[in-house]
Enzyme design. Structure first.
Site, PDB file in Angstrom:
ATOM      1  N   TRP A  54       0.865  -1.172   0.000  1.00 36.21           N
ATOM      2  CA  TRP A  54       0.000   0.000   0.000  1.00 36.21           C
ATOM      3  C   TRP A  54       0.907   1.231   0.000  1.00 36.21           C
ATOM      4  O   TRP A  54       1.762   1.355   0.869  1.00 36.21           O
ATOM      5  CB  TRP A  54      -0.885  -0.039   1.245  1.00 36.21           C
ATOM      6  CG  TRP A  54      -1.938   1.013   1.294  1.00 36.21           C
ATOM      7  CD1 TRP A  54      -1.912   2.124   2.076  1.00 36.21           C
ATOM      8  CD2 TRP A  54      -3.150   1.067   0.563  1.00 36.21           C
ATOM      9  NE1 TRP A  54      -3.041   2.866   1.878  1.00 36.21           N
ATOM     10  CE2 TRP A  54      -3.836   2.237   0.936  1.00 36.21           C
ATOM     11  CE3 TRP A  54      -3.730   0.237  -0.397  1.00 36.21           C
ATOM     12  CZ2 TRP A  54      -5.048   2.605   0.410  1.00 36.21           C
ATOM     13  CZ3 TRP A  54      -4.953   0.594  -0.921  1.00 36.21           C
ATOM     14  CH2 TRP A  54      -5.593   1.767  -0.517  1.00 36.21           C
ATOM     15  N   SER A  86      -0.095  -3.102   5.653  1.00 35.74           N
ATOM     16  CA  SER A  86       0.567  -3.202   6.953  1.00 35.74           C
ATOM     17  C   SER A  86      -0.089  -4.228   7.867  1.00 35.74           C
ATOM     18  O   SER A  86       0.583  -4.868   8.674  1.00 35.74           O
ATOM     19  CB  SER A  86       0.580  -1.831   7.633  1.00 35.74           C
ATOM     20  OG  SER A  86       1.376  -0.936   6.888  1.00 35.74           O
ATOM     21  N   PHE A  87      -1.401  -4.396   7.749  1.00 37.35           N
ATOM     22  CA  PHE A  87      -2.125  -5.338   8.603  1.00 37.35           C
ATOM     23  C   PHE A  87      -1.618  -6.768   8.413  1.00 37.35           C
ATOM     24  O   PHE A  87      -1.665  -7.577   9.335  1.00 37.35           O
ATOM     25  CB  PHE A  87      -3.626  -5.255   8.289  1.00 37.35           C
ATOM     26  CG  PHE A  87      -4.496  -5.839   9.359  1.00 37.35           C
ATOM     27  CD1 PHE A  87      -4.738  -5.140  10.536  1.00 37.35           C
ATOM     28  CD2 PHE A  87      -5.083  -7.081   9.193  1.00 37.35           C
ATOM     29  CE1 PHE A  87      -5.544  -5.672  11.532  1.00 37.35           C
ATOM     30  CE2 PHE A  87      -5.893  -7.621  10.174  1.00 37.35           C
ATOM     31  CZ  PHE A  87      -6.130  -6.920  11.349  1.00 37.35           C
ATOM     32  N   VAL A 112      -2.554   4.974   6.448  1.00 37.05           N
ATOM     33  CA  VAL A 112      -3.177   6.292   6.320  1.00 37.05           C
ATOM     34  C   VAL A 112      -4.678   6.184   6.579  1.00 37.05           C
ATOM     35  O   VAL A 112      -5.265   5.115   6.488  1.00 37.05           O
ATOM     36  CB  VAL A 112      -2.926   6.916   4.931  1.00 37.05           C
ATOM     37  CG1 VAL A 112      -1.447   7.109   4.686  1.00 37.05           C
ATOM     38  CG2 VAL A 112      -3.553   6.094   3.832  1.00 37.05           C
ATOM     39  N   ARG A 118     -10.656   3.493  11.233  1.00 41.03           N
ATOM     40  CA  ARG A 118      -9.734   4.307  12.030  1.00 41.03           C
ATOM     41  C   ARG A 118      -8.321   3.772  11.836  1.00 41.03           C
ATOM     42  O   ARG A 118      -8.008   2.665  12.267  1.00 41.03           O
ATOM     43  CB  ARG A 118     -10.123   4.254  13.501  1.00 41.03           C
ATOM     44  CG  ARG A 118     -11.502   4.796  13.801  1.00 41.03           C
ATOM     45  CD  ARG A 118     -11.591   6.288  13.629  1.00 41.03           C
ATOM     46  NE  ARG A 118     -10.718   6.940  14.591  1.00 41.03           N
ATOM     47  CZ  ARG A 118     -10.442   8.217  14.585  1.00 41.03           C
ATOM     48  NH1 ARG A 118     -10.952   9.000  13.682  1.00 41.03           N
ATOM     49  NH2 ARG A 118      -9.641   8.731  15.491  1.00 41.03           N
ATOM     50  N   SER A 143      10.321  -1.753  13.497  1.00 37.26           N
ATOM     51  CA  SER A 143       9.193  -1.180  12.772  1.00 37.26           C
ATOM     52  C   SER A 143       9.529   0.156  12.130  1.00 37.26           C
ATOM     53  O   SER A 143      10.014   1.071  12.774  1.00 37.26           O
ATOM     54  CB  SER A 143       8.006  -0.981  13.716  1.00 37.26           C
ATOM     55  OG  SER A 143       6.965  -0.332  13.037  1.00 37.26           O
ATOM     56  N   HIS A 157       2.604  15.960  -0.232  1.00 33.47           N
ATOM     57  CA  HIS A 157       2.634  14.961   0.836  1.00 33.47           C
ATOM     58  C   HIS A 157       3.436  13.735   0.418  1.00 33.47           C
ATOM     59  O   HIS A 157       4.202  13.191   1.213  1.00 33.47           O
ATOM     60  CB  HIS A 157       1.209  14.562   1.240  1.00 33.47           C
ATOM     61  CG  HIS A 157       0.672  15.399   2.355  1.00 33.47           C
ATOM     62  ND1 HIS A 157      -0.074  14.891   3.373  1.00 33.47           N
ATOM     63  CD2 HIS A 157       0.791  16.718   2.617  1.00 33.47           C
ATOM     64  CE1 HIS A 157      -0.401  15.849   4.213  1.00 33.47           C
ATOM     65  NE2 HIS A 157       0.111  16.978   3.765  1.00 33.47           N
TER      66      HIS A 157
END
Length: 195
Positions: A54, A86-87, A112, A118, A143, A157
């Site tokens: 991602w 990331s999960f 993000v 959330r 991490s 950004h």
């Protein structure tokens, strides 16, 4: 008459310029700081780098900087693994740790706020799970999973976070190498009965 007055001035400035150029050439170059000499490991170290896909172009900056800094710190065996987001990193890290092929695992991802869930929940879950993997397997897990407070899909950004991930890549490589050196020393002391 003006021309005669100007000629000596022109000649004088040309002489001064040639003296400046000559003095610049003859001066020794400014010494550069030598590359830092990092300690070497007693045994070869193998590191797994688990990267979320991602925002791959942003997260890749951490990987690139990590590998460059890791090599400078004598961590030359780095295997890269990709996961969707990331999960998915903690389970991948746990399976890699259980193989005992890796002396350390590094995780990198960008969590993000997508407006659906959330993002703090996801980031918190990932970090806690990585800590659990580390404590259960005794394989250090580092991490570079970052959670910006606000992330907008703008070039400004993206540029900011690309630079930020490059910095984090260097920092996590330093932390990884220093921790592995410390653990190598500690395990040697435990084996010798010193600790």
């Amino acid at each position: 008459m003006n021309q005669m007055l100007q000629d000596p001035q022109v000649q004088t400035s040309q002489v001064e310029t040639s003296q400046v150029e000559t003095s610049e050439v003859t001066q020794p170059p400014v010494p550069q700081d030598p590359a830092p000499e990092h300690p070497r490991f007693a045994k070869p170290q193998r590191v797994a780098f688990v990267q979320a896909c991602w925002h791959r172009d942003v997260v890749a900056e951490a990987r690139i900087a990590f590998i460059r800094e890791a090599e400078a710190r004598h961590l030359t065996h780095v295997d890269v693994f990709e996961v969707p987001g990331s999960f998915e990193i903690p389970l991948h890290a746990q399976i890699l740790a259980k193989t005992r092929r890796y002396t350390a695992i590094v995780a990198a991802g960008l969590v993000v706020d997508g407006g659906i869930y959330r993002h703090e929940f996801v980031a918190d879950t990932v970090i806690k799970a990585l800590m659990d993997v580390q404590l259960r397997t005794e394989v250090p897990v580092f991490s570079a999973v970052l959670t910006p407070q606000q992330f907008h899909e703008t070039e400004v950004h993206y540029d900011f976070f690309r630079r930020h991930f490059a910095i984090k890549g260097v920092e996590v490589a330093a932390a990884c190498a220093e921790t592995l050196l410390g653990l190598e020393r500690l395990r040697g002391q435990v084996a010798a009965g010193i600790v």
